[in-house]
Scaffold this motif. Sequence first.
Motif, PDB file in Angstrom:
ATOM      1  N   ALA A 117       0.924  -1.354  -0.299  1.00 26.59           N
ATOM      2  CA  ALA A 117       0.140  -0.056   0.249  1.00 26.59           C
ATOM      3  C   ALA A 117       0.529   0.899  -0.089  1.00 26.59           C
ATOM      4  N   TYR A 118       2.170   1.352   0.979  1.00 24.85           N
ATOM      5  CA  TYR A 118       2.767   2.956   1.137  1.00 24.85           C
ATOM      6  C   TYR A 118       4.063   3.197   0.580  1.00 24.85           C
ATOM      7  N   THR A 119       4.165   1.728  -0.567  1.00 18.53           N
ATOM      8  CA  THR A 119       5.025   1.777  -2.004  1.00 18.53           C
ATOM      9  C   THR A 119       4.360   2.025  -3.459  1.00 18.53           C
ATOM     10  N   GLY A 120       2.977   2.119  -3.164  1.00 17.77           N
ATOM     11  CA  GLY A 120       2.035   2.068  -4.638  1.00 17.77           C
ATOM     12  C   GLY A 120       2.799   0.529  -5.214  1.00 17.77           C
ATOM     13  N   ARG A 167      15.753  -6.664   1.716  1.00 22.24           N
ATOM     14  CA  ARG A 167      15.704  -8.243   0.861  1.00 22.24           C
ATOM     15  C   ARG A 167      14.649  -8.347  -0.183  1.00 22.24           C
ATOM     16  N   MET A 168      13.449  -7.126   0.915  1.00 25.18           N
ATOM     17  CA  MET A 168      11.593  -6.952  -0.177  1.00 25.18           C
ATOM     18  C   MET A 168      11.876  -6.160  -1.412  1.00 25.18           C
ATOM     19  N   PHE A 169      12.603  -5.684  -1.133  1.00 26.49           N
ATOM     20  CA  PHE A 169      13.043  -4.333  -2.780  1.00 26.49           C
ATOM     21  C   PHE A 169      13.396  -5.591  -3.386  1.00 26.49           C
ATOM     22  N   ALA A 170      14.395  -6.709  -2.875  1.00 26.80           N
ATOM     23  CA  ALA A 170      15.765  -6.907  -4.134  1.00 26.80           C
ATOM     24  C   ALA A 170      14.534  -8.270  -4.396  1.00 26.80           C
ATOM     25  N   VAL A 171      13.718  -8.831  -3.727  1.00 28.43           N
ATOM     26  CA  VAL A 171      12.761 -10.287  -4.860  1.00 28.43           C
ATOM     27  C   VAL A 171      12.022  -9.545  -4.789  1.00 28.43           C
ATOM     28  N   VAL A 172      11.298  -7.767  -5.184  1.00 28.05           N
ATOM     29  CA  VAL A 172      10.315  -7.822  -6.049  1.00 28.05           C
ATOM     30  C   VAL A 172      11.076  -6.960  -6.913  1.00 28.05           C
ATOM     31  N   ARG A 173      12.855  -6.288  -7.255  1.00 20.43           N
ATOM     32  CA  ARG A 173      12.973  -6.118  -8.860  1.00 20.43           C
ATOM     33  C   ARG A 173      13.378  -7.858  -8.959  1.00 20.43           C
ATOM     34  N   ARG A 174      14.076  -8.759  -8.569  1.00 20.36           N
ATOM     35  CA  ARG A 174      14.269  -9.729  -9.272  1.00 20.36           C
ATOM     36  C   ARG A 174      13.021  -9.898  -9.777  1.00 20.36           C
ATOM     37  N   THR A 204       6.539   1.135  -6.337  1.00 21.83           N
ATOM     38  CA  THR A 204       6.177   1.890  -7.770  1.00 21.83           C
ATOM     39  C   THR A 204       6.986   3.370  -7.314  1.00 21.83           C
ATOM     40  N   ARG A 205       6.729   3.847  -6.121  1.00 18.44           N
ATOM     41  CA  ARG A 205       7.279   5.016  -5.997  1.00 18.44           C
ATOM     42  C   ARG A 205       8.691   5.298  -5.526  1.00 18.44           C
ATOM     43  N   PHE A 206       9.513   4.365  -4.895  1.00 18.10           N
ATOM     44  CA  PHE A 206      10.602   4.344  -4.174  1.00 18.10           C
ATOM     45  C   PHE A 206      11.451   3.218  -5.287  1.00 18.10           C
ATOM     46  N   PHE A 265      13.216   4.345   0.414  1.00 18.29           N
ATOM     47  CA  PHE A 265      12.251   4.011   1.634  1.00 18.29           C
ATOM     48  C   PHE A 265      12.428   4.626   3.134  1.00 18.29           C
ATOM     49  N   ALA A 266      13.542   3.361   3.739  1.00 18.20           N
ATOM     50  CA  ALA A 266      14.411   3.353   4.560  1.00 18.20           C
ATOM     51  C   ALA A 266      14.194   4.625   5.692  1.00 18.20           C
ATOM     52  N   SER A 267      14.951   5.671   4.386  1.00 19.03           N
ATOM     53  CA  SER A 267      14.637   7.086   5.063  1.00 19.03           C
ATOM     54  C   SER A 267      13.327   8.032   5.440  1.00 19.03           C
ATOM     55  N   TYR A 268      12.058   7.013   4.179  1.00 18.12           N
ATOM     56  CA  TYR A 268      11.026   7.196   4.804  1.00 18.12           C
ATOM     57  C   TYR A 268      10.486   7.023   6.146  1.00 18.12           C
ATOM     58  N   CYS A 269      10.581   5.989   6.530  1.00 23.81           N
ATOM     59  CA  CYS A 269       9.818   4.774   7.182  1.00 23.81           C
ATOM     60  C   CYS A 269      10.552   4.906   8.481  1.00 23.81           C
ATOM     61  N   GLY A 270      12.124   6.415   8.774  1.00 22.04           N
ATOM     62  CA  GLY A 270      12.529   6.295   9.979  1.00 22.04           C
ATOM     63  C   GLY A 270      13.637   5.307  10.221  1.00 22.04           C
ATOM     64  N   ILE A 271      14.477   4.254   9.638  1.00 21.70           N
ATOM     65  CA  ILE A 271      15.315   2.864   9.428  1.00 21.70           C
ATOM     66  C   ILE A 271      16.606   3.917   9.220  1.00 21.70           C
ATOM     67  N   ALA A 272      16.532   5.125   8.424  1.00 25.96           N
ATOM     68  CA  ALA A 272      18.441   5.203   7.486  1.00 25.96           C
ATOM     69  C   ALA A 272      18.915   5.979   8.471  1.00 25.96           C
TER      70      ALA A 272
END
Length: 331
Positions: A221-224, A312-319, A227-229, A235-242
């Motif tokens: 939901a929050y990454t659209g 890992r979440m972004f990696a599996v989606v990209r791959r 597609t949004r990031f 996204f790590a910066s957006y959710c405050g863990i960077a």
Amino acid sequence: MKIKETVGIDVGKMKNEVRIHTNQKYKNFDNTVTGITSMIKWTLASSNYAKEQILFAFEHTGIYSQQISVYLTENGFNYVMLPGLEIRRSMGITRGKDDKIDAKKIALYTYRRKDELKPYELPSKNIKEIKSLLNLREKLVKQRSGYKATLCEYKRFLKRKENTTLFSVHEKMINELTKQINKIENNLMDIVDNDENLKKLYKLLTSIKGIGQKTALFMIAYTGGFTRFETWRKFASYCGIAPFPNTSGISIRGKTKVNNLANKKIKSLLDLCAKSSIQWNSEMKLYYERRIADGKSKMGTINIVRNKLLSRMFAVVRRGTPYVDTLAYCA
């Protein structure tokens, strides 16, 4: 086509205050479909530029800005939805509050950054519905928690025989809220199952140890739909863990730490996922124990695990393939 004109809109519950930047023309319109249609006609008539050269800008005000964003998308206009904090901090030192002036400042801010801002793309209908249902679920869960806490106190200090109405009403409310929460969760899974793209994303995310149903849905939901990031680091910066440095000259030599400006809900979910992964994922458990043995801080290590799971979440989606637990194949 290059943007040459910006239009600032201060969106309200009943009225939209509109300001064209270059000629400073101003007018307000009703926040209805009819009013938005009149606003578009007035803007095109008052501006010297084609609609492809005009960029509309307004704050993201939830349900109040939903109607105008849908209208602009359906009619092919360029627009951006800006965070309110971003606009307020761009204004410098200000005193007082006026919608007419706010529209002017939104138009000015957008004009200054017109070459940097990317037009907003409205998420798909299913993703919007998922986000709305997740927000509704959160409200119901909070209400149920309140009733449960109150009922617990009643059981501790009051006698049921003397307060039958208090007990029965709270129990019925808890049961009804639980029923509605389960209904929402079933609706969420129906939406995912009936959309091939969302179904694939959901399966990819939940293939990672530590990522459950709720986190997967929030991420979608929050990454659209991812597609949004552009990268997981953004996204790590957006959710405050960077982590960010905290230094200045020779006087401040603070520790590197995360920033408080964050999506706290996503951050809390990633925190729970990290702790679950440390407990049940052998790889993360070994990594956590090794860093603690080396004298590293627990919270710092948990934050690293949060970032690992996010990457890992972004990696599996990209791959486009599920996560493979390589540790399981080690001799």
